[in-house]
Design a protein around this motif. Structure first.
Motif, mmCIF file in Angstrom:
data_model
loop_
_atom_site.group_PDB
_atom_site.id
_atom_site.type_symbol
_atom_site.label_atom_id
_atom_site.label_comp_id
_atom_site.label_asym_id
_atom_site.label_seq_id
_atom_site.Cartn_x
_atom_site.Cartn_y
_atom_site.Cartn_z
ATOM 1 N N LEU A 236 14.018 28.712 12.059
ATOM 2 C CA LEU A 236 14.728 27.736 12.892
ATOM 3 C C LEU A 236 14.899 28.246 14.320
ATOM 4 C CD1 LEU A 236 17.449 26.576 10.340
ATOM 5 C CD2 LEU A 236 15.523 25.229 11.183
ATOM 6 N N ILE A 237 15.211 29.536 14.463
ATOM 7 C CA ILE A 237 15.367 30.117 15.799
ATOM 8 C C ILE A 237 14.054 30.029 16.570
ATOM 9 C CG2 ILE A 237 15.732 32.294 17.031
ATOM 10 C CD1 ILE A 237 17.725 33.033 14.794
ATOM 11 N N THR A 238 12.950 30.369 15.905
ATOM 12 C CA THR A 238 11.644 30.335 16.559
ATOM 13 C C THR A 238 11.265 28.916 16.965
ATOM 14 O OG1 THR A 238 10.927 32.243 15.255
ATOM 15 C CG2 THR A 238 9.209 30.927 16.310
ATOM 16 N N THR A 239 11.463 27.971 16.065
ATOM 17 C CA THR A 239 11.099 26.579 16.350
ATOM 18 C C THR A 239 11.900 26.020 17.516
ATOM 19 O OG1 THR A 239 10.542 26.208 14.017
ATOM 20 C CG2 THR A 239 10.954 24.260 15.375
ATOM 21 N N THR A 240 13.224 26.199 17.475
ATOM 22 C CA THR A 240 14.050 25.661 18.555
ATOM 23 C C THR A 240 13.827 26.407 19.861
ATOM 24 O OG1 THR A 240 15.875 27.081 17.781
ATOM 25 C CG2 THR A 240 15.823 24.806 17.002
ATOM 26 N N GLY A 241 13.563 27.718 19.773
ATOM 27 C CA GLY A 241 13.312 28.487 20.989
ATOM 28 C C GLY A 241 12.033 28.079 21.680
ATOM 29 N N VAL A 242 10.961 27.909 20.914
ATOM 30 C CA VAL A 242 9.683 27.480 21.492
ATOM 31 C C VAL A 242 9.802 26.078 22.066
ATOM 32 C CG1 VAL A 242 7.297 26.878 20.940
ATOM 33 C CG2 VAL A 242 8.289 28.989 20.021
ATOM 34 N N TRP A 243 10.445 25.191 21.329
ATOM 35 C CA TRP A 243 10.612 23.809 21.788
ATOM 36 C C TRP A 243 11.411 23.764 23.096
ATOM 37 C CZ3 TRP A 243 12.273 19.391 17.914
ATOM 38 C CH2 TRP A 243 12.072 18.144 18.524
ATOM 39 N N SER A 244 12.510 24.517 23.156
ATOM 40 C CA SER A 244 13.328 24.548 24.369
ATOM 41 C C SER A 244 12.553 25.123 25.551
ATOM 42 C CB SER A 244 14.595 25.371 24.119
ATOM 43 O OG SER A 244 15.413 24.774 23.146
ATOM 44 N N SER A 245 11.764 26.172 25.291
ATOM 45 C CA SER A 245 10.974 26.779 26.372
ATOM 46 C C SER A 245 9.943 25.817 26.916
ATOM 47 C CB SER A 245 10.290 28.051 25.863
ATOM 48 O OG SER A 245 11.241 29.008 25.440
ATOM 49 N N LEU A 246 9.292 25.072 26.037
ATOM 50 C CA LEU A 246 8.284 24.102 26.471
ATOM 51 C C LEU A 246 8.914 22.941 27.229
ATOM 52 C CD1 LEU A 246 5.911 23.997 23.359
ATOM 53 C CD2 LEU A 246 5.498 25.073 25.579
ATOM 54 N N ARG A 247 10.176 22.637 26.962
ATOM 55 C CA ARG A 247 10.861 21.590 27.711
ATOM 56 C C ARG A 247 11.157 22.051 29.130
ATOM 57 N NH1 ARG A 247 15.554 20.007 26.767
ATOM 58 N NH2 ARG A 247 15.311 17.773 27.164
ATOM 59 N N ARG A 248 11.382 23.347 29.308
ATOM 60 C CA ARG A 248 11.708 23.862 30.638
ATOM 61 C C ARG A 248 10.489 24.417 31.369
ATOM 62 N NH1 ARG A 248 17.702 26.670 29.772
ATOM 63 N NH2 ARG A 248 18.842 24.730 30.180
ATOM 64 N N MET A 249 9.517 24.883 30.613
ATOM 65 C CA MET A 249 8.286 25.395 31.214
ATOM 66 C C MET A 249 7.109 24.759 30.482
ATOM 67 S SD MET A 249 9.103 29.445 31.875
ATOM 68 C CE MET A 249 9.597 29.782 30.184
ATOM 69 N N PRO A 250 6.524 23.696 31.043
ATOM 70 C CA PRO A 250 5.426 23.000 30.361
ATOM 71 C C PRO A 250 4.313 23.961 29.950
ATOM 72 C CG PRO A 250 6.130 21.768 32.289
ATOM 73 C CD PRO A 250 6.865 23.075 32.327
ATOM 74 N N ALA A 251 3.598 23.604 28.879
ATOM 75 C CA ALA A 251 2.587 24.490 28.291
ATOM 76 C C ALA A 251 1.562 24.980 29.307
ATOM 77 C CB ALA A 251 1.895 23.776 27.136
ATOM 78 N N GLY A 252 1.208 24.121 30.259
ATOM 79 C CA GLY A 252 0.196 24.492 31.230
ATOM 80 C C GLY A 252 0.650 25.518 32.247
ATOM 81 N N THR A 253 1.963 25.740 32.351
ATOM 82 C CA THR A 253 2.479 26.664 33.365
ATOM 83 C C THR A 253 3.225 27.852 32.767
ATOM 84 O OG1 THR A 253 4.629 25.548 33.572
ATOM 85 C CG2 THR A 253 2.812 24.676 34.879
ATOM 86 N N ILE A 254 3.446 27.820 31.470
ATOM 87 C CA ILE A 254 4.349 28.801 30.874
ATOM 88 C C ILE A 254 3.829 30.232 31.013
ATOM 89 C CG2 ILE A 254 3.359 28.630 28.544
ATOM 90 C CD1 ILE A 254 6.286 28.868 27.522
ATOM 91 N N LEU A 255 2.521 30.440 30.899
ATOM 92 C CA LEU A 255 1.985 31.797 31.005
ATOM 93 C C LEU A 255 2.206 32.368 32.396
ATOM 94 C CD1 LEU A 255 -1.356 31.525 28.990
ATOM 95 C CD2 LEU A 255 0.817 32.535 28.278
ATOM 96 N N ASP A 256 2.040 31.539 33.433
ATOM 97 C CA ASP A 256 2.292 32.009 34.798
ATOM 98 C C ASP A 256 3.780 32.271 35.021
ATOM 99 O OD1 ASP A 256 -0.354 31.990 35.643
ATOM 100 O OD2 ASP A 256 -0.280 29.863 36.169
ATOM 101 N N GLN A 257 4.616 31.366 34.551
ATOM 102 C CA GLN A 257 6.045 31.496 34.812
ATOM 103 C C GLN A 257 6.687 32.649 34.031
ATOM 104 O OE1 GLN A 257 8.569 28.226 35.804
ATOM 105 N NE2 GLN A 257 7.038 26.739 35.126
ATOM 106 N N LEU A 258 6.045 33.080 32.959
ATOM 107 C CA LEU A 258 6.585 34.210 32.204
ATOM 108 C C LEU A 258 6.576 35.504 33.019
ATOM 109 C CD1 LEU A 258 5.178 33.697 28.585
ATOM 110 C CD2 LEU A 258 7.556 33.555 29.318
ATOM 111 N N THR A 259 5.730 35.568 34.026
ATOM 112 C CA THR A 259 5.645 36.788 34.830
ATOM 113 C C THR A 259 6.042 36.583 36.288
ATOM 114 O OG1 THR A 259 3.293 36.332 35.240
ATOM 115 C CG2 THR A 259 3.837 37.786 33.396
ATOM 116 N N THR A 260 6.109 35.332 36.738
ATOM 117 C CA THR A 260 6.373 35.088 38.168
ATOM 118 C C THR A 260 7.755 34.516 38.437
ATOM 119 O OG1 THR A 260 5.358 32.890 38.029
ATOM 120 C CG2 THR A 260 3.931 34.736 38.657
#
Length: 328
Positions: A236-260
């Motif tokens: 449940l933690i993993t599912t809600t965490g991934v879902w919340s992250s994708l809501r704030r950092m869209p899939a197409g930008t998440i890899l860049d935003q993880l480091t920048t």
């Protein structure tokens, strides 16, 4: 990757370095207060959760358990919530003197009302912990989790704030049970091993003498039950965490935003620490099932608790950093 995992220890300056982002004043102090608040919630909720699990194991709830940390946790949570409320009362600025704090203004804003709810909830939780019915703490602790979920997703600035609050509520609740539950299970096992007569053979009857400590087999059964429930909590933690992250950092930008971005770096640190926790949990579960002495699983379980403490620190830091940019 190794440097990213140190971000919770290095603080906001490491997360913000080179990103071009500006943090709010007092971000380090706010992050620390939120870490204390989360830790207090974990300790109090974890005690209730572990005690409930123990009641399902014959012989696990015989005799006095370890001294409760819930009153101290509620006190720490109260102080942290009070400090955070003072920040809200000064317009989200760290007050330098008491005259800057507008207590009455807290009742006139959504953030202020939620901050007051957390202060009062921890106060009530502490009173419940000292009462004859400590199980009633569940209600004020639930109020803290709801307040945190609502605070993190203001509807005025976020589309779909209700969904975001629901995801955060599940995430925070499961994380508190996971972290605090393991801590108290380990405290119970240590208490049983150090109790007078711990080497004596205990009856396997659920009606065993209350003066006898639980047997090693009972301790292994409790740890195994926790491990099974923790697997569900982790999912449940993993599912809600991934879902919340994708809501704030869209899939197409998440890899860049993880480091920048500072938020992305803190999130990456949290993910790496959780990965370490999962490895330790699997190691403990392997020992629990395959080792001649199942209680050798306590070593990786203790390491798991230590790393989970860093995860809580990362969570506190995340709430204080600027939200990520929603790139097109």
């Amino acid at each position: 990757m190794a440097a990213a995992a140190l971000i919770p220890l290095l603080g906001p300056s490491a997360a913000l370095d080179g990103t071009g982002e500006a943090a709010a004043p007092g971000v380090a102090g706010i992050g620390f207060l939120r870490m204390v608040l989360f830790a207090a919630l974990c300790v109090s909720a974890g005690e209730l959760f572990a005690a409930r699990l123990a009641r399902r194991i014959p012989g696990a709830d015989t005799g006095p358990g370890p001294r409760s940390w819930a009153p101290w946790a509620a006190g720490a949570g109260f102080v942290a919530a009070l400090g955070l409320a003072s920040v809200v009362a000064t317009g989200n600025l760290v007050p330098s003197r008491l005259s800057q704090i507008d207590v009455g203004g807290l009742y006139q804003s959504r953030d202020g009302s939620l901050a007051l709810l957390e202060v009062n909830a921890f106060l009530v939780a502490g009173m419940c912990a000292l009462s004859r019915r400590p199980g009633t703490q569940v209600w004020p602790l639930a109020a803290v989790a709801v307040a945190e979920a609502l605070r993190a997703h203001p509807p005025a600035v976020e589309h779909g704030a209700l969904l975001g609050s629901a995801l955060t509520l599940v995430h925070v609740t499961c994380a508190a049970l996971w972290v605090g539950g393991l801590l108290h299970v380990l405290r119970m096992l240590r208490h049983w091993r150090e109790s007078p007569g711990a080497d004596a053979v205990q009856s396997t009857s659920p009606r065993a003498d209350a003066t006898q400590p639980a047997s090693p087999e009972t301790g292994a059964a409790l740890l195994g039950l926790y491990a099974r429930v923790a697997a569900i909590l982790l999912a449940l933690i993993t599912t809600t965490g991934v879902w919340s992250s994708l809501r704030r950092m869209p899939a197409g930008t998440i890899l860049d935003q993880l480091t920048t971005t500072a938020y992305g770096r803190a999130l990456l640190a949290k993910v790496l620490l959780v990965a370490v926790v999962v490895v330790l949990a699997l190691w403990a579960r392997f020992r629990l099932r395959r080792a001649p002495d199942p209680l050798t699983a306590l070593s990786p379980a203790r390491a798991e608790v230590a790393v989970l403490g860093a995860v809580v620190a990362a969570s506190g830091l995340l709430t204080a950093l600027p939200l990520p940019i929603r790139w097109p």
